[in-house]
Enzyme design. Structure first.
Site, PDB file in Angstrom:
ATOM      1  N   HIS A   5       0.824  -1.208   0.000  1.00 11.39           N
ATOM      2  CA  HIS A   5       0.000   0.000   0.000  1.00 11.39           C
ATOM      3  C   HIS A   5       0.857   1.256   0.000  1.00 11.39           C
ATOM      4  O   HIS A   5       1.565   1.553   0.974  1.00 11.39           O
ATOM      5  CB  HIS A   5      -0.897  -0.027   1.243  1.00 11.39           C
ATOM      6  CG  HIS A   5      -1.834   1.124   1.368  1.00 11.39           C
ATOM      7  ND1 HIS A   5      -1.781   2.008   2.422  1.00 11.39           N
ATOM      8  CD2 HIS A   5      -2.851   1.536   0.580  1.00 11.39           C
ATOM      9  CE1 HIS A   5      -2.727   2.914   2.285  1.00 11.39           C
ATOM     10  NE2 HIS A   5      -3.396   2.657   1.170  1.00 11.39           N
ATOM     11  N   HIS A  27      -0.966  10.465  -2.939  1.00 11.85           N
ATOM     12  CA  HIS A  27      -2.294  10.102  -2.456  1.00 11.85           C
ATOM     13  C   HIS A  27      -3.242  11.286  -2.392  1.00 11.85           C
ATOM     14  O   HIS A  27      -4.407  11.204  -2.799  1.00 11.85           O
ATOM     15  CB  HIS A  27      -2.201   9.453  -1.074  1.00 11.85           C
ATOM     16  CG  HIS A  27      -3.540   9.051  -0.522  1.00 11.85           C
ATOM     17  ND1 HIS A  27      -4.323   9.909   0.236  1.00 11.85           N
ATOM     18  CD2 HIS A  27      -4.242   7.900  -0.642  1.00 11.85           C
ATOM     19  CE1 HIS A  27      -5.446   9.298   0.564  1.00 11.85           C
ATOM     20  NE2 HIS A  27      -5.427   8.080   0.042  1.00 11.85           N
TER      21      HIS A  27
END
Length: 309
Positions: free
Chosen positions: A48, A90
């Site tokens: 991740h 992100h």
């Protein structure tokens, strides 16, 4: 006799399909999705934002660490610069993970390349700090592909696609440029995910052979209907909800519709074990090394429970 032959033929076709299936499993109902490089039966370990539990997220060192820890996929969240370049980040703003401020969409790539994307991590996690993290740069999608090549697997998310007109077209162009898709639009090492159904449908319209994953973010206990799952199956090969809001029944429903189940973000051993027991076919974690340990224990336990005749 004809019925038996048909059944036999069906079984043979099913077996052949399973052998060719990918980590994302069965193709969607239209049969256009390509196979990935990872077998369906392999539970996938998605690093991740890279191994972001150990290194600054979405930086080359984090992606390298994810590979070293035998993560199956490098996850890349995409934002788009003012001059139309795709970068790994992100947030829509650069504030949290760099020393800069402002929206990615308002900054050129040259301006973003001036930012320090690593020092914040050293300051926030002094126990994990490394001198080499200071001054790290925000990588472009092209730079990630150049660094890791076609042997790596990429789990790419179109973040906030409504903010970035043309994001999907640019993504597919870069995939083609770096030969992540073949002449027929098929891929062996890329999955594309998004919370935006519209973005996924746009990708699907541009290239129906790309395997897609529908993300969900639930604020309350997750529920999903058979109708929703059948609709998702028309364009995607899997779903990815936030793990904290799902239960075993949710996972069972997803798997009953032959969709893969990859929840995010699962960092605790107990949750990893629970996800496996529920039937997850993979998961996102900041600690790919830990998940591999849990996977090894799970497989050992599973083999120990097998009864031989």
């Amino acid at each position: 006799m004809k019925t038996n032959l048909k059944k036999f033929g069906f079984c043979m076709m099913s077996a052949a399909f399973i052998l060719q299936a990918t980590s994302m499993g069965a193709s969607a109902a239209n049969g256009n999705h390509s196979n990935s490089s990872i077998h369906e039966k392999k539970i996938v370990n998605v690093a991740h934002r890279g191994a972001s539990g150990y290194a600054p997220e979405h930086t080359i060192p984090a992606y390298q660490m994810g590979e070293q820890m035998k993560g199956d996929y490098i996850e890349i969240d995409l934002q788009m610069t003012k001059d139309g370049r795709l970068v790994a980040m992100h947030d829509e703003k650069v504030d949290r993970t760099t020393n800069g401020t402002g929206l990615v969409k308002d900054l050129t790539l040259a301006e973003i390349k001036k930012l320090d994307a690593g020092t914040w991590f050293n300051e926030k996690y002094p126990q994990l700090a490394k001198e080499g993290y200071e001054g790290l740069k925000v990588p472009t999608l092209e730079e990630v592909f150049k660094k890791f090549g076609k042997k790596a697997n990429y789990y790419i998310e179109t973040k906030s696609p409504g903010v970035y007109p043309g994001m999907e077209e640019e993504l597919l162009q870069v995939l083609e440029e770096y030969k992540m898709v073949d002449s027929k639009g098929r891929t062996k090492n890329v999955l594309i995910q998004s919370f935006s159904k519209e973005s996924l449908m746009k990708v699907h319209d541009l290239n129906p052979r790309l395997p897609l994953v529908q993300l969900f973010s639930y604020k309350n206990q997750a529920t999903i209907s058979d109708e929703e799952l059948e609709s998702i199956k028309e364009y995607a090969v899997g779903v990815g909800p936030n793990f904290s809001k799902v239960d075993g029944q949710y996972v069972k429903m997803v798997r009953n519709h032959d969709l893969q189940f990859h929840p995010y973000t699962v960092n605790e051993r107990a949750d990893m074990k629970k996800a496996l027991e529920w039937g997850a076919t993979g998961l996102f974690t900041n600690y790919p090394d830990v998940f591999n340990e849990v996977l090894s224990e799970y497989k050992h336990k599973d083999n120990g429970n097998k009864v031989t005749k």
